[in-house]
Motif scaffolding. Structure first.
Motif, PDB file in Angstrom:
ATOM      1  N   SER A 433       0.787  -1.289  -0.067  1.00  0.00           N
ATOM      2  CA  SER A 433      -0.114  -0.078  -0.139  1.00  0.00           C
ATOM      3  C   SER A 433       0.792   1.309   0.134  1.00  0.00           C
ATOM      4  N   LEU A 434       0.142   2.134  -0.635  1.00  0.00           N
ATOM      5  CA  LEU A 434       1.013   3.695  -0.712  1.00  0.00           C
ATOM      6  C   LEU A 434       0.033   4.580  -0.444  1.00  0.00           C
ATOM      7  N   GLU A 435       0.280   5.425   0.597  1.00  0.00           N
ATOM      8  CA  GLU A 435      -0.574   6.637   1.037  1.00  0.00           C
ATOM      9  C   GLU A 435      -0.107   7.998   1.003  1.00  0.00           C
ATOM     10  N   ALA A 436      -0.351   9.016   0.532  1.00  0.00           N
ATOM     11  CA  ALA A 436      -0.117  10.138   0.648  1.00  0.00           C
ATOM     12  C   ALA A 436      -0.928  11.331   0.938  1.00  0.00           C
ATOM     13  N   GLY A 437      -0.746  12.317   1.707  1.00  0.00           N
ATOM     14  CA  GLY A 437      -1.497  13.272   2.088  1.00  0.00           C
ATOM     15  C   GLY A 437      -0.699  14.715   1.969  1.00  0.00           C
ATOM     16  N   LEU A 438      -1.481  15.636   1.559  1.00  0.00           N
ATOM     17  CA  LEU A 438      -0.970  17.055   1.625  1.00  0.00           C
ATOM     18  C   LEU A 438      -2.036  18.046   2.244  1.00  0.00           C
ATOM     19  N   ASN A 439      -1.567  18.623   3.310  1.00  0.00           N
ATOM     20  CA  ASN A 439      -2.349  19.513   4.064  1.00  0.00           C
ATOM     21  C   ASN A 439      -2.049  20.989   3.994  1.00  0.00           C
ATOM     22  N   PHE A 440      -2.960  21.681   3.588  1.00  0.00           N
ATOM     23  CA  PHE A 440      -2.740  23.280   3.535  1.00  0.00           C
ATOM     24  C   PHE A 440      -3.081  24.004   4.691  1.00  0.00           C
ATOM     25  N   PRO A 441      -2.578  25.010   5.416  1.00  0.00           N
ATOM     26  CA  PRO A 441      -3.161  25.548   6.338  1.00  0.00           C
ATOM     27  C   PRO A 441      -4.019  26.741   6.128  1.00  0.00           C
ATOM     28  N   LYS A 442      -4.560  26.825   5.045  1.00  0.00           N
ATOM     29  CA  LYS A 442      -5.329  27.599   4.476  1.00  0.00           C
ATOM     30  C   LYS A 442      -6.701  27.099   3.647  1.00  0.00           C
ATOM     31  N   PHE A 443      -7.449  27.803   3.203  1.00  0.00           N
ATOM     32  CA  PHE A 443      -8.836  27.519   2.540  1.00  0.00           C
ATOM     33  C   PHE A 443      -8.418  27.545   1.040  1.00  0.00           C
ATOM     34  N   LYS A 444      -8.093  26.283   0.467  1.00  0.00           N
ATOM     35  CA  LYS A 444      -7.869  26.323  -1.071  1.00  0.00           C
ATOM     36  C   LYS A 444      -9.020  26.159  -1.841  1.00  0.00           C
ATOM     37  N   ALA A 445      -9.556  27.063  -2.558  1.00  0.00           N
ATOM     38  CA  ALA A 445     -10.646  26.816  -3.453  1.00  0.00           C
ATOM     39  C   ALA A 445     -10.808  27.944  -4.480  1.00  0.00           C
ATOM     40  N   PRO A 446     -11.099  27.900  -5.831  1.00  0.00           N
ATOM     41  CA  PRO A 446     -11.149  28.893  -6.663  1.00  0.00           C
ATOM     42  C   PRO A 446     -12.308  29.652  -6.533  1.00  0.00           C
ATOM     43  N   PHE A 447     -12.290  30.748  -7.287  1.00  0.00           N
ATOM     44  CA  PHE A 447     -13.658  31.735  -7.451  1.00  0.00           C
ATOM     45  C   PHE A 447     -13.972  32.286  -5.842  1.00  0.00           C
ATOM     46  N   LEU A 448     -13.216  32.233  -4.986  1.00  0.00           N
ATOM     47  CA  LEU A 448     -13.506  32.785  -3.991  1.00  0.00           C
ATOM     48  C   LEU A 448     -12.636  33.881  -3.280  1.00  0.00           C
ATOM     49  N   SER A 449     -12.954  34.972  -2.648  1.00  0.00           N
ATOM     50  CA  SER A 449     -12.453  36.037  -2.391  1.00  0.00           C
ATOM     51  C   SER A 449     -11.198  35.649  -1.288  1.00  0.00           C
ATOM     52  N   ASP A 450     -10.117  36.308  -1.160  1.00  0.00           N
ATOM     53  CA  ASP A 450      -9.008  36.357   0.003  1.00  0.00           C
ATOM     54  C   ASP A 450      -9.948  36.711   1.342  1.00  0.00           C
ATOM     55  N   ARG A 451     -10.855  37.638   1.376  1.00  0.00           N
ATOM     56  CA  ARG A 451     -11.268  37.934   2.666  1.00  0.00           C
ATOM     57  C   ARG A 451     -12.274  36.730   3.248  1.00  0.00           C
ATOM     58  N   PHE A 452     -12.926  36.130   2.324  1.00  0.00           N
ATOM     59  CA  PHE A 452     -13.688  34.970   2.784  1.00  0.00           C
ATOM     60  C   PHE A 452     -12.782  33.891   3.246  1.00  0.00           C
ATOM     61  N   LYS A 453     -11.895  33.637   2.595  1.00  0.00           N
ATOM     62  CA  LYS A 453     -10.916  32.451   3.012  1.00  0.00           C
ATOM     63  C   LYS A 453     -10.288  32.636   4.574  1.00  0.00           C
ATOM     64  N   ASN A 457     -11.203  30.582   7.862  1.00  0.00           N
ATOM     65  CA  ASN A 457      -9.920  30.100   8.651  1.00  0.00           C
ATOM     66  C   ASN A 457      -9.703  28.608   8.765  1.00  0.00           C
ATOM     67  N   ALA A 458      -9.836  28.074   7.546  1.00  0.00           N
ATOM     68  CA  ALA A 458     -10.071  26.457   7.388  1.00  0.00           C
ATOM     69  C   ALA A 458      -8.575  26.045   6.841  1.00  0.00           C
ATOM     70  N   THR A 459      -8.561  24.666   7.054  1.00  0.00           N
ATOM     71  CA  THR A 459      -7.311  23.759   6.440  1.00  0.00           C
ATOM     72  C   THR A 459      -7.880  22.975   5.269  1.00  0.00           C
ATOM     73  N   THR A 460      -7.107  22.739   4.370  1.00  0.00           N
ATOM     74  CA  THR A 460      -7.404  22.023   3.420  1.00  0.00           C
ATOM     75  C   THR A 460      -6.825  20.694   3.052  1.00  0.00           C
ATOM     76  N   GLU A 461      -7.198  19.480   2.869  1.00  0.00           N
ATOM     77  CA  GLU A 461      -6.637  18.271   2.976  1.00  0.00           C
ATOM     78  C   GLU A 461      -6.872  17.451   1.646  1.00  0.00           C
ATOM     79  N   LEU A 462      -5.741  16.971   1.063  1.00  0.00           N
ATOM     80  CA  LEU A 462      -5.680  16.007   0.032  1.00  0.00           C
ATOM     81  C   LEU A 462      -5.042  14.869   0.213  1.00  0.00           C
ATOM     82  N   ASN A 463      -5.781  13.719  -0.036  1.00  0.00           N
ATOM     83  CA  ASN A 463      -5.387  12.357   0.458  1.00  0.00           C
ATOM     84  C   ASN A 463      -5.586  11.304  -0.905  1.00  0.00           C
ATOM     85  N   VAL A 464      -4.561  10.618  -1.014  1.00  0.00           N
ATOM     86  CA  VAL A 464      -4.622   9.727  -2.191  1.00  0.00           C
ATOM     87  C   VAL A 464      -4.057   8.061  -1.694  1.00  0.00           C
TER      88      VAL A 464
END
Length: 789
Positions: A433-453, A457-464
């Motif tokens: 098995s192979l697992e990988a995860g990447l955690n960003f200490p910010k809200f990663k999303a397109p089309f949203l303003s920096d003020r909203f992000k 004050n969220a974190t973003t997680e990508l896991n495969v």
């Protein structure tokens, strides 16, 4: 899942009856073998009981809350009657030079010797507590009852509170109209009101509310000590005329202008601060510096954090008034950066210009270790077949110089096989098995303003992950990928997780001839587990708890703690909509839509739990838990995926049954592989009550009663008796009882629970084993980590 093997049964290792008999004998010896006054010195008394009673006929005073004011309490009790730890202590002899006596005394608790001075101190503390609650004429007396024969004494504290003093009139006194306007603009949040008792705790809360409001408006130097209350009473009357005064500025040599607004002049970020350094922070030397959007960032040897990352996590701004709330937001944001070991924020006065007072903000950051590697080794023995597994985990806490956390894990497992292997495609168990995860200490999303992000004050997680499995009958590949957001608010009480997409794909490239038809000719659940399938889901999780953090002086005592968990997920809707638009057909129920040639699942599922923990005292507590869940397949699916269905029994369910051996409904399972697959459902109900007591050392005792079951939401032919019916489901609620021993190592807890069936709803079974229990039939032993709820 391998149908050729039986599950390993830990209960066969030792004769269970002898174990239980030994434990019961030891407990009885401890509790009844020694006199509770054995180690009480001559002429002294064991403090046996302490009680508090009040003459308050309206029952407005909770005597249990007053126990914290007592300066002497008796030895702790288990089940509110047995002084277990005192019994352990009394098993020791008088010769303290022997290791056995020293060891037993360390495990136990010495007798509490009655002290008349502490009794008088308790009386005084109780009287002061009543005065603080508004009962200014309260009287407290203490009566003792001695038992000279047993050398025990009981103390009863009697509280005569009288009538409380009531706030009849409330006035406010301010040094000027500006402060009046500012303070009174927040009067809707005031807790001191006319007609309420004169409670000093409420007065203190009012001071904190006003101080917080002023500090959020720029008054950095203001403190709650500048707010005083004056209570004026008339002789013979309980009516109070209360005046709150906001005192004038302090006239002493203070460097702070206590009643004036402060403006942040500059912000200095020291990224490699050494707390042991004696250099003043104004004179802190750096090897590199940069000015970025109003921040002066002082770097050491490395620019391990990008300037924009520091700016995004700093909510203090130059040229703006000081706000305590923004300081707290900055602390919370910086605490999410895993590369930081410590962070601190200091403010220093920076002079004045006219009416403006200035502050310099210093944000002090200390980096931690950026990378780490962990290795784990495992060994297995399954019916004589030996196996081993090894895993390597790598963590980088600052992979992009933005405190992004990258985690990678590689795992391999092997197990030998013995016996007849004819007709099988593999002669071993293998798994990679192979697992990988990447955690960003910010809200990663397109089309949203920096003020909203920044506000979220969220974190973003990508896991495969990808797992390759070789089994004797088949080869299977399991792949997953997910993207989720996590955030916390309301002082850590509310936690949210939103998963916009999570994909699970199972592929079987090879298997023995007619493998699926052999193991599951008429079982859709078992067939689903070994066929290619695809799940694309969206989920949302909510968690709330009122549990307070530990105080600086140790763990804080909290009487009631509740926890709420709710999870909602839907799957397949997006794919179904696309198929319906571009490849519509009316027979999708019998000929379901597919993606990549694979039938995909479509369902809705909701799952929730509520737990209430009642701490009776520091060593005894009771906990109540209720859990409920429903999953419903529709449109492209006729049944929930096997891994999404609920199961009954186990260490966190009705503990009189082993895991996946209860239900659904009155379905009579017999522990075969086919029934193991069938013993799952679409509806679950769990009810539990548990008593917990700390014994000695790290050991705790648990006594529990569990009830619940699972049901199917449709009448499936391979699960007879499992269909949920409103008019009969209550007859199919199973019940169990039992005892458990727990080992609390602070950071984790090991739990051993022994459950016994009390009511068994399964068809063909003895429905009331509570009356005539059989050890081999009605018991289940569980080993797990952590409390069940």
């Amino acid at each position: 899942m391998n149908p050729r093997k039986n599950f390993f049964n830990i209960e066969n290792l030792l004769p269970q009856r002898k174990i239980v008999s030994s434990i019961a004998s030891a407990v009885m010896l401890t509790l009844s073998g020694c006199s509770s006054s054995r180690h009480v010195p001559a002429g002294s008394y064991l403090l046996d009981k302490v009680s508090i009673e009040t003459s308050d006929s309206n029952k407005t005073i909770d005597t249990r809350e007053l126990e914290v004011y007592l300066r002497q309490l008796p030895n702790h009790k288990m089940l509110w009657s047995m002084k277990f730890r005192l019994g352990v202590y009394n098993m020791s002899g008088n010769d303290t030079t022997k290791w056995w006596n020293r060891w037993v005394r360390k495990l136990g608790e010495p007798p509490v010797i009655y002290d008349s001075i502490l009794k008088e101190a308790s009386e005084e503390q109780l009287r002061k507590a009543m005065i603080n609650k508004g009962y200014l004429n309260a009287k407290v007396t203490a009566d003792t009852v001695r038992n000279d024969k047993k050398r025990k004494i009981s103390v009863n504290y009697s509280i005569h509170p009288g009538k409380p003093y009531i706030i009849k009139d409330l006035q406010y006194n301010f040094p000027d109209s500006i402060f009046r306007e500012i303070v009174m603009s927040d009067s809707g949040n005031f807790v001191v009101r006319k007609g309420a008792p004169l409670d000093r705790t409420v007065l203190e809360k009012q001071r904190e509310i006003i101080t917080q409001n002023l500090r959020n408006r720029g008054y950095y130097g203001f403190a709650k000590e500048f707010i005083t209350f004056n209570a004026d009473t008339t002789e013979g009357s309980r009516d109070v005329e209360l005046t709150m005064t906001l005192n004038p500025p302090y006239k002493g040599p203070s460097a702070l202008a206590t009643h004036e607004k402060y403006i942040v002049r500059k912000i200095v970020v020291i990224t490699d601060y050494d707390a042991s350094s004696e250099v003043a922070i104004r004179n802190y030397a750096s090897e590199d510096s940069i000015d970025y959007k109003g921040l002066t960032i002082l770097y050491g040897k490395k620019r391990y954090l990008r300037p924009e990352v520091i700016y995004e996590n700093c909510f203090i701004r130059t040229g703006e008034s000081f706000r305590q709330s923004e300081v707290e937001r900055t602390y919370r944001a910086l605490s999410r950066l895993s590369i930081l070991k410590f962070n601190n924020i200091r403010f220093l006065p920076a002079g004045s210009s006219g009416k403006d007072q200035f502050l310099d903000a210093y944000i002090l950051l200390t980096p931690g270790r950026s990378q780490s590697i962990a290795v784990e080794l495992e060994g297995t023995n399954s019916e004589g077949d030996l196996g081993m597994a090894a895993s390597l985990t790598y963590t980088h806490r600052n992979v992009g110089k933005g405190s992004e956390t990258l985690t990678g894990k590689v795992r391999g497992a092997y197990e030998s096989l013995s016996g007849d292997l004819e007709g099988l495609i593999h002669d071993r168990y293998m798994e990679y098995s192979l697992e990988a995860g990447l955690n960003f200490p910010k809200f990663k999303a397109p089309f949203l303003s920096d003020r909203f992000k920044r506000k979220v004050n969220a974190t973003t997680e990508l896991n495969v992950s990808m797992t390759y499995q070789e089994r004797p009958e088949y080869t299977r590949i399991i792949s997953t990928a997910g993207w989720s957001y996590k955030w916390i608010n309301n002082r850590n009480k509310n936690r949210f997780t939103f998963t916009p997409i999570d994909v699970n794909y199972v592929y079987l490239p090879e298997s023995t001839n007619d493998f699926i038809n052999e193991i599951a000719p008429d079982n859709p659940l078992l067939r689903y587990s070994y066929e290619d399938h695809f799940i694309m889901r969206m989920g949302f999780t909510f968690y709330r708890s009122n549990k307070r953090g530990d105080s600086p002086m140790g763990r804080s005592f909290q009487r009631n703690i509740y926890t709420i968990r709710t999870n909602v997920e839907i799957a397949g809707n997006t794919l179904f909509l696309i198929n319906s638009v571009f490849n519509h057909r009316s027979d999708f129920r019998t000929n379901p839509y597919k993606i990549f040639g694979i039938h995909y699942s479509q369902y809705f599922k909701i799952n929730g739990d509520y737990t209430l923990l009642r701490n009776v005292d520091t060593r005894n507590s009771v906990s109540f838990h209720v859990g409920f869940g429903v999953g419903y397949p529709y449109a492209n699916s006729t049944i929930l995926p096997f891994e999404k269905r609920f199961y009954g029994g186990g260490a966190n369910g009705v503990r009189g049954w082993a895991v996946r051996t209860l239900g659904p409904g009155k379905f009579p399972g017999n522990n075969s592989v086919s029934d193991f697959i069938n013993q799952c459902g679409d509806i679950r109900l769990d009810l539990s009550f548990e008593y917990r007591a700390k014994l000695f050392w790290i050991l705790e005792l648990g006594a529990f009663i569990d009830a619940g079951n699972i049901w199917t939401i449709k009448n499936y032919p391979n699960q007879p008796g499992g269909f949920f019916r409103f008019d009969s489901f209550y007859k199919e609620i199973a019940a169990a009882y039992g005892l458990g021993i727990r080992m609390d190592f602070t950071y984790f807890l090991l739990r051993f629970d022994l459950g016994m069936k009390a009511y068994n709803p399964a068809e063909g079974s003895r429905h009331w084993p509570l009356i005539h229990p059989e050890w081999g039939r009605d018991r289940a032993f569980h080993f797990s980590i952590g409390y069940p709820f």
